[in-house]
Design an enzyme around this catalytic site. Structure first.
Site, mmCIF file in Angstrom:
data_model
loop_
_atom_site.group_PDB
_atom_site.id
_atom_site.type_symbol
_atom_site.label_atom_id
_atom_site.label_comp_id
_atom_site.label_asym_id
_atom_site.label_seq_id
_atom_site.Cartn_x
_atom_site.Cartn_y
_atom_site.Cartn_z
ATOM 1 C CE LYS A 102 2.006 14.521 17.253
ATOM 2 N NZ LYS A 102 0.937 14.239 16.294
HETATM 3 N N1 GLU Z 1 1.179 15.418 12.732
HETATM 4 C C1 GLU Z 1 0.076 14.924 11.981
HETATM 5 C C2 GLU Z 1 -0.912 14.200 12.887
HETATM 6 O O1 GLU Z 1 -0.983 14.461 14.059
HETATM 7 C C3 GLU Z 1 0.516 14.099 10.775
HETATM 8 C C4 GLU Z 1 1.326 12.878 11.064
HETATM 9 C C5 GLU Z 1 1.915 12.210 9.822
HETATM 10 O O2 GLU Z 1 1.655 12.662 8.726
HETATM 11 O O3 GLU Z 1 2.632 11.234 10.029
HETATM 12 O O4 GLU Z 1 -1.704 13.420 12.446
#
Ligand code: GLU
Length: 411
Positions: A102
């Site tokens: 993240k």
């Molecule tokens: N930000 C989204 C999540 O927390 C999607 C992450 C992604 O598609 O890699 O799952």
């Protein structure tokens, strides 16, 4: 409580069930790599502003690391660490060939112009392109970022490494994005709620739903549930919400938000209500689909909903979660509930690697299949072990990651 303490607690509960050793726990709780970067940018008025950006790559035992990029003023390392670990468990629960990561930049995107946002994004990629890559770490949208930001990331990454659309997901459909990626998280929340209602012997037509958040996740959830004949009685965004006990006109609210820079502020066809009061409305299902840490030991007692679906990441603190469980409420945890987004990200990545675009129908069908399988697996695990759906999802996810770690070999 800090976000990371909460996710650690959930982790340890499942690790106890799996009888994981202290050494394995330490390995799985520690991030593989954490990067903090300075993002100095010239603003439109000529002034220099320095933002701080982060990327936490938590674990790659099951594949390249995957996870969103968040633009929000409260982004900090503790939160990004917690969210990165959630991505590892999330991709494992839905059995995608990925690890977890993240990132984020501490800024308020509503206060920056598009040109400024573009400069910030490109600068961030300048700093991090070497740790990104389709086989290493693939960013995606999260709170405060969208397909436009992903397009800039792809373009900037390519300046260093050449054409490679699989380096980022959640791109515009006209630029190697997947049809259905934008709706995927909200649609997934809706699909999973309908499955859960089925298991609990409840009917969508008799289900009153309250949704906190009307951004990408909340609005698509509302849209899907409205079509599934649930009664969406309240929705809110950061400026407050609207309530109609007879059911809101969801298509009208979505149209209103589109015409109003994404906000439902000023909507006239329903009764206004504060974000705090929203949580306490009489309803059957509450869906926090915005910020983390909104259900706490302070407000949990006032929540009426017997079912909570975590559209947002990390919306429930563990002490509140314990109270909900003891009270017999059903909580569908974030690492399953909002996994539709990363699932369609995976489809996008797979399509990009083949230079082949699926139809929207196919994306939707495959999403349904992946989520149904995962839901069934988590439900069975909860029955088998007599634990909450959260602990069951963690057991499934952590079990897969620890097995991959052992199979890969630790030397
Ligand atoms: N930000 C989204 C999540 O927390 C999607 C992450 C992604 O598609 O890699 O799952």
């Amino acid at each position: 409580m800090k976000a990371l303490d909460g996710t650690r607690l959930y982790f340890n509960r499942a690790a106890d069930h799996l009888e994981l050793s202290e050494d394995m726990r330490r390995l799985l709780l520690t991030a593989k790599r954490e990067v903090q970067v300075q993002v100095p940018v010239e603003m439109d008025n000529g002034q220099l502003q320095t933002f701080i950006g982060y990327r936490v790559q938590h674990n790659d035992a099951r594949g390249p690391m995957k996870g969103g990029l968040r633009y929000h003023p409260e982004v900090d390392l503790d939160e990004i660490r917690a969210l990165a670990s959630l991505m590892t468990w999330k991709t494992a629960v839905v059995n995608l060939p990925y690890g977890g990561a993240k990132g984020g930049i501490a800024l308020d995107p509503t206060k920056l112009s598009q040109r400024e946002l573009q400069r910030v994004t490109r600068k961030f990629v300048d700093e991090l392109h070497d740790v990104f890559g389709p086989n290493n770490d693939i960013p995606a949208p999260d709170m405060g970022t969208d397909s436009q930001v992903m397009a800039w990331i792809m373009n900037q990454y390519q300046r260093y490494h050449g054409f490679n659309p699989a380096c980022v997901t959640g791109k515009p459909v006209e630029m190697y994005g997947a049809p259905g990626r934008e709706e995927a998280t909200g649609r997934g929340v809706g699909i999973l709620l309908v499955k859960l209602l089925g298991r609990m012997g409840r009917k969508p037509q008799q289900t009153r739903v309250v949704i906190q958040g009307f951004g990408n996740v909340g609005s698509h959830t509302a849209w899907f549930l409205n079509q599934a004949e649930c009664k969406v009685v309240a929705v809110s965004d950061r400026d407050g919400g609207f309530f109609n006990p007879g059911g809101l006109d969801v298509p009208a609210m979505v149209r209103y938000a589109h015409a109003n820079h994404g906000s439902i502020r000023g909507y006239k066809e329903a009764e206004p209500i504060s974000n705090e009061a929203m949580l306490e409305l009489p309803c059957d299902v509450l869906i926090p689909a915005a910020l983390g840490g909104v259900i706490t030991s302070k407000n949990v007692k006032k929540i009426n909903a017997p079912i909570i679906i975590e559209g947002a990441n990390n919306p429930t603190w563990p002490d509140a979660d314990d109270i909900l469980y003891a009270d017999g409420r059903t909580v569908l945890p974030d690492i399953l509930a909002n996994a539709g987004g990363v699932t369609v990200s995976y489809f996008e990545w797979a399509q990009n690697r083949q230079y082949y675009q699926w139809t929207l129908d196919r994306v939707r069908q495959e999403l349904d299949r992946v989520l149904t399988q995962s839901f069934d697996a988590v439900w069975e695990m909860a029955q088998q072990r007599q634990v909450s759906l959260r602990t069951a999802a963690y057991i499934l996810g952590i079990g897969r990651v620890s097995r991959a770690t052992v199979l890969g070999g630790i030397t």
